[in-house]
Scaffold this motif. Structure first.
Motif, PDB file in Angstrom:
ATOM      1  N   VAL A   1       0.845  -1.190   0.000  1.00 16.64           N
ATOM      2  CA  VAL A   1       0.000   0.000   0.000  1.00 16.64           C
ATOM      3  C   VAL A   1       0.880   1.239   0.000  1.00 16.64           C
ATOM      4  CG1 VAL A   1      -1.616   1.370   1.387  1.00 16.64           C
ATOM      5  CG2 VAL A   1      -1.992  -1.082   1.117  1.00 16.64           C
ATOM      6  N   MET A   2       0.614   2.110  -0.960  1.00 16.83           N
ATOM      7  CA  MET A   2       1.329   3.375  -0.998  1.00 16.83           C
ATOM      8  C   MET A   2       0.390   4.458  -0.501  1.00 16.83           C
ATOM      9  SD  MET A   2       3.623   4.189  -4.284  1.00 16.83           S
ATOM     10  CE  MET A   2       4.070   5.886  -4.104  1.00 16.83           C
ATOM     11  N   PRO A   3       0.699   5.073   0.643  1.00 21.11           N
ATOM     12  CA  PRO A   3      -0.216   6.081   1.204  1.00 21.11           C
ATOM     13  C   PRO A   3      -0.644   7.148   0.206  1.00 21.11           C
ATOM     14  CG  PRO A   3       1.498   5.594   2.781  1.00 21.11           C
ATOM     15  CD  PRO A   3       1.857   4.859   1.526  1.00 21.11           C
ATOM     16  N   GLU A   4       0.289   7.570  -0.649  1.00 21.64           N
ATOM     17  CA  GLU A   4      -0.070   8.598  -1.625  1.00 21.64           C
ATOM     18  C   GLU A   4      -1.159   8.097  -2.579  1.00 21.64           C
ATOM     19  OE1 GLU A   4       1.094  11.772  -1.799  1.00 21.64           O
ATOM     20  OE2 GLU A   4       2.263  11.424   0.018  1.00 21.64           O
ATOM     21  N   TYR A   5      -1.090   6.831  -2.921  1.00 23.01           N
ATOM     22  CA  TYR A   5      -2.112   6.234  -3.781  1.00 23.01           C
ATOM     23  C   TYR A   5      -3.436   6.123  -3.045  1.00 23.01           C
ATOM     24  CZ  TYR A   5       0.774   4.820  -7.747  1.00 23.01           C
ATOM     25  OH  TYR A   5       1.570   4.812  -8.854  1.00 23.01           O
ATOM     26  N   SER A   6      -3.340   5.736  -1.759  1.00 27.01           N
ATOM     27  CA  SER A   6      -4.559   5.612  -0.968  1.00 27.01           C
ATOM     28  C   SER A   6      -5.288   6.945  -0.908  1.00 27.01           C
ATOM     29  CB  SER A   6      -4.236   5.161   0.456  1.00 27.01           C
ATOM     30  OG  SER A   6      -3.431   4.015   0.427  1.00 27.01           O
ATOM     31  N   ALA A   7      -4.506   8.015  -0.725  1.00 29.96           N
ATOM     32  CA  ALA A   7      -5.106   9.348  -0.670  1.00 29.96           C
ATOM     33  C   ALA A   7      -5.720   9.697  -2.020  1.00 29.96           C
ATOM     34  CB  ALA A   7      -4.056  10.383  -0.292  1.00 29.96           C
ATOM     35  N   ALA A   8      -4.993   9.343  -3.083  1.00 32.23           N
ATOM     36  CA  ALA A   8      -5.487   9.625  -4.428  1.00 32.23           C
ATOM     37  C   ALA A   8      -6.807   8.888  -4.682  1.00 32.23           C
ATOM     38  CB  ALA A   8      -4.448   9.220  -5.461  1.00 32.23           C
ATOM     39  N   LYS A   9      -6.859   7.639  -4.215  1.00 35.77           N
ATOM     40  CA  LYS A   9      -8.097   6.853  -4.370  1.00 35.77           C
ATOM     41  C   LYS A   9      -9.238   7.517  -3.620  1.00 35.77           C
ATOM     42  CE  LYS A   9      -5.941   2.377  -4.594  1.00 35.77           C
ATOM     43  NZ  LYS A   9      -5.618   1.203  -3.776  1.00 35.77           N
ATOM     44  N   GLU A  10      -8.914   7.969  -2.396  1.00 37.09           N
ATOM     45  CA  GLU A  10      -9.920   8.612  -1.549  1.00 37.09           C
ATOM     46  C   GLU A  10     -10.435   9.889  -2.228  1.00 37.09           C
ATOM     47  OE1 GLU A  10     -10.446   6.937   1.325  1.00 37.09           O
ATOM     48  OE2 GLU A  10     -12.048   8.264   2.006  1.00 37.09           O
ATOM     49  N   LEU A  11      -9.515  10.680  -2.756  1.00 35.52           N
ATOM     50  CA  LEU A  11      -9.901  11.923  -3.431  1.00 35.52           C
ATOM     51  C   LEU A  11     -10.749  11.609  -4.660  1.00 35.52           C
ATOM     52  CD1 LEU A  11      -6.545  13.953  -3.295  1.00 35.52           C
ATOM     53  CD2 LEU A  11      -8.627  14.484  -2.052  1.00 35.52           C
TER      54      LEU A  11
ATOM     55  N   THR B   1       0.108  11.374  -6.305  1.00 33.41           N
ATOM     56  CA  THR B   1      -1.336  11.515  -6.084  1.00 33.41           C
ATOM     57  C   THR B   1      -2.013  12.129  -7.302  1.00 33.41           C
ATOM     58  OG1 THR B   1      -0.737  11.971  -3.800  1.00 33.41           O
ATOM     59  CG2 THR B   1      -3.034  12.296  -4.396  1.00 33.41           C
TER      60      THR B   1
ATOM     61  N   TYR C   1      -2.429   9.767 -10.245  1.00 30.72           N
ATOM     62  CA  TYR C   1      -3.503   8.794 -10.035  1.00 30.72           C
ATOM     63  C   TYR C   1      -4.865   9.448 -10.289  1.00 30.72           C
ATOM     64  CZ  TYR C   1      -6.304   5.147  -7.864  1.00 30.72           C
ATOM     65  OH  TYR C   1      -7.214   4.153  -7.646  1.00 30.72           O
ATOM     66  N   VAL C   2      -5.044  10.641  -9.709  1.00 37.62           N
ATOM     67  CA  VAL C   2      -6.317  11.355  -9.855  1.00 37.62           C
ATOM     68  C   VAL C   2      -6.602  11.651 -11.335  1.00 37.62           C
ATOM     69  CG1 VAL C   2      -7.505  13.529  -9.333  1.00 37.62           C
ATOM     70  CG2 VAL C   2      -6.283  12.331  -7.523  1.00 37.62           C
TER      71      VAL C   2
ATOM     72  N   THR D   1      -8.106  14.996   2.988  1.00 36.21           N
ATOM     73  CA  THR D   1      -7.653  13.658   3.328  1.00 36.21           C
ATOM     74  C   THR D   1      -6.139  13.631   3.538  1.00 36.21           C
ATOM     75  OG1 THR D   1      -7.973  11.350   2.790  1.00 36.21           O
ATOM     76  CG2 THR D   1      -7.297  12.765   0.971  1.00 36.21           C
TER      77      THR D   1
ATOM     78  N   PRO E   1      -2.736  11.153   3.407  1.00 35.61           N
ATOM     79  CA  PRO E   1      -2.242   9.884   2.853  1.00 35.61           C
ATOM     80  C   PRO E   1      -1.951   8.804   3.895  1.00 35.61           C
ATOM     81  CG  PRO E   1      -1.186  11.709   1.758  1.00 35.61           C
ATOM     82  CD  PRO E   1      -2.015  12.308   2.852  1.00 35.61           C
TER      83      PRO E   1
ATOM     84  N   ASN F   1      -5.152   7.248   5.231  1.00 27.00           N
ATOM     85  CA  ASN F   1      -5.763   6.401   4.193  1.00 27.00           C
ATOM     86  C   ASN F   1      -4.961   5.118   4.013  1.00 27.00           C
ATOM     87  OD1 ASN F   1      -6.092   9.428   2.372  1.00 27.00           O
ATOM     88  ND2 ASN F   1      -7.654   8.460   3.607  1.00 27.00           N
ATOM     89  N   GLY F   2      -3.644   5.283   3.980  1.00 23.17           N
ATOM     90  CA  GLY F   2      -2.759   4.139   3.759  1.00 23.17           C
ATOM     91  C   GLY F   2      -2.856   3.132   4.890  1.00 23.17           C
TER      92      GLY F   2
ATOM     93  N   GLU G   1      -6.161   1.252   4.661  1.00 21.49           N
ATOM     94  CA  GLU G   1      -6.172   0.313   3.540  1.00 21.49           C
ATOM     95  C   GLU G   1      -5.296  -0.905   3.832  1.00 21.49           C
ATOM     96  OE1 GLU G   1      -5.207   2.115  -0.235  1.00 21.49           O
ATOM     97  OE2 GLU G   1      -5.165   0.164  -1.219  1.00 21.49           O
TER      98      GLU G   1
END
Lengths: 140, 230
Positions: free
Chosen positions: A118-128, B106, B109-110, B211, B213, B216-217, B220
């Motif tokens: 899990v990459m926190p930056e990706y998790s945040a991106a998913k959340e956004l 980020t 990805y967005v 949010t 990171p 969230n991380g 997850e």
């Protein structure tokens, strides 16, 4: 302890990991190097060991041989990588979940044996993204 | 409007120059030639002494010089205007779009997500290297600081529906949120933050969703591990 989960590092990621594990009634133990953070663990009545998770001795102390899973939540990819290699050596069946801090480390951590990355930056991106999608589909 | 005015002044001055030279006793060909050389700095056919002998010629040459300033001014102005139009034009026809500030992990990805779901977007990025790679990939990108009013306006903030701040600096995020909210009351603002303490500040400043990171991380990671062992 048996079939438990070992959490390495009690930073912001580790803290959230513990919160979710607790909510789900999972048995776990935290390895944390910083004594100040250990104080916080004490207050929250969470099982912990003060020590360096990259040391074989400390991992054994946390019962790695009988553990079901290990979560490396340190903000240093090299340390996470080292712990994963050690953990797999000590317990080949263990399930490994790892935090990944940089994109370059992702493949290396996966090939070292991490089952979940899990990459926190990706998790945040998913959340956004989820939030935008929610708003986009339901504008009111 | 301004351009045609400049051209009008330039032509007027050229005509005056020709008239003055002819008036000073030279043939019309010399007048036209003198007019043209003031544009390209070629040698004059009128002997230098006559500048002192005949003030009309001196005035004519000055007119020619001024008019060439107008011509060059017009050429430079028109070029800059054209370039600016190219910069703004792509966000000018965007409406109800998303503005993504920052193209790091980020942001990338967005952007991919927006593409998939079919929301039009424009990226604001500071780093020229990232901007170049985006331009090469045919993406809509504006090079600049997302905290700046002009940059946000260039991205069409007034007509945008979403702003997604993926900056790596909380104070820049705050500035961007404040500026975006001031420019568009209805825009839906989401932001990534580094420091949890900023969350409330950002919400108060006008962000709709904030949010972090690491949080969230962590969530997850734990959920996925629980799923894997059960």
């Amino acid at each position: 302890m048996k079939d438990h989960i070992i959490v390495c590092g009690y930073g912001i990621v580790g803290e959230k990991v513990c919160e979710v594990l607790k909510e789900n009634g999972k048995e776990f133990i935290v390895i944390e190097i910083d004594e100040k953070k250990a104080q916080k663990l004490k207050e929250k009545k969470i099982n912990f060991i003060i020590g360096d998770a990259t040391s074989q001795k400390v991992l054994k102390q946390a019962g790695i041989e009988k553990a079901k899973a290990i979560i490396t939540a340190i903000d240093d990819d090299a340390k996470n990588l080292f712990i994963i290699i050690l953990a797999k050596e000590l317990n080949p069946k263990i399930i490994v979940g790892s935090r990944v801090n940089s994109e370059e480390a992702l493949e290396k951590i996966r090939s070292a044996g991490a089952d979940i990355t899990v990459m926190p930056e990706y998790s945040a991106a998913k959340e956004l993204s989820r939030e935008i999608a929610r708003r986009y589909l339901k504008p009111w | 409007m301004k351009a045609s005015f400049a051209i009008f002044i330039a032509i007027l001055l050229f005509v005056l120059e020709v008239v003055l030279i002819v008036f000073a006793g030279y043939p019309i060909q010399v007048g036209i030639y003198e007019t043209l050389i003031s544009l390209f700095s070629l040698p004059s056919v009128i002997p230098e002494q006559s500048f002192y002998l005949n003030p009309l010629v001196a005035v004519a040459i000055i007119f020619g010089g001024i008019s060439s300033i107008f011509v060059f001014g017009f050429i430079i102005g028109a070029t800059i205007e054209a370039l600016q139009e190219v910069r703004i034009s792509f966000s000018q026809n965007l409406k109800d779009h998303a503005i993504v500030c920052g193209y790091g992990t980020t942001g990338k990805y967005v952007v991919n997500f927006l593409k998939k779901i079919g929301i039009k977007y424009v990226v604001i990025e500071k780093d020229p290297l990232k901007v170049r790679s985006l331009v090469d990939a045919n993406e809509k990108v504006i090079e600049g600081d997302a905290t700046k009013k002009e940059i946000l306006e260039e991205a069409g903030i007034k007509r945008a529906k979403f702003l997604i701040s993926c900056l790596n600096n909380d104070s820049s995020t705050l500035f961007t949120v404040v500026m975006a909210r001031a420019l568009n009351k209805n825009i839906y603002i989401t932001a990534k933050i580094k420091d949890e303490k900023f969350k409330e500040v950002l919400i108060n400043a006008g962000a709709n969703f904030v949010t972090k990171p690491e949080t969230n991380g962590g969530r997850e990671l734990a959920k996925k591990v629980i799923l894997a062992i059960s």
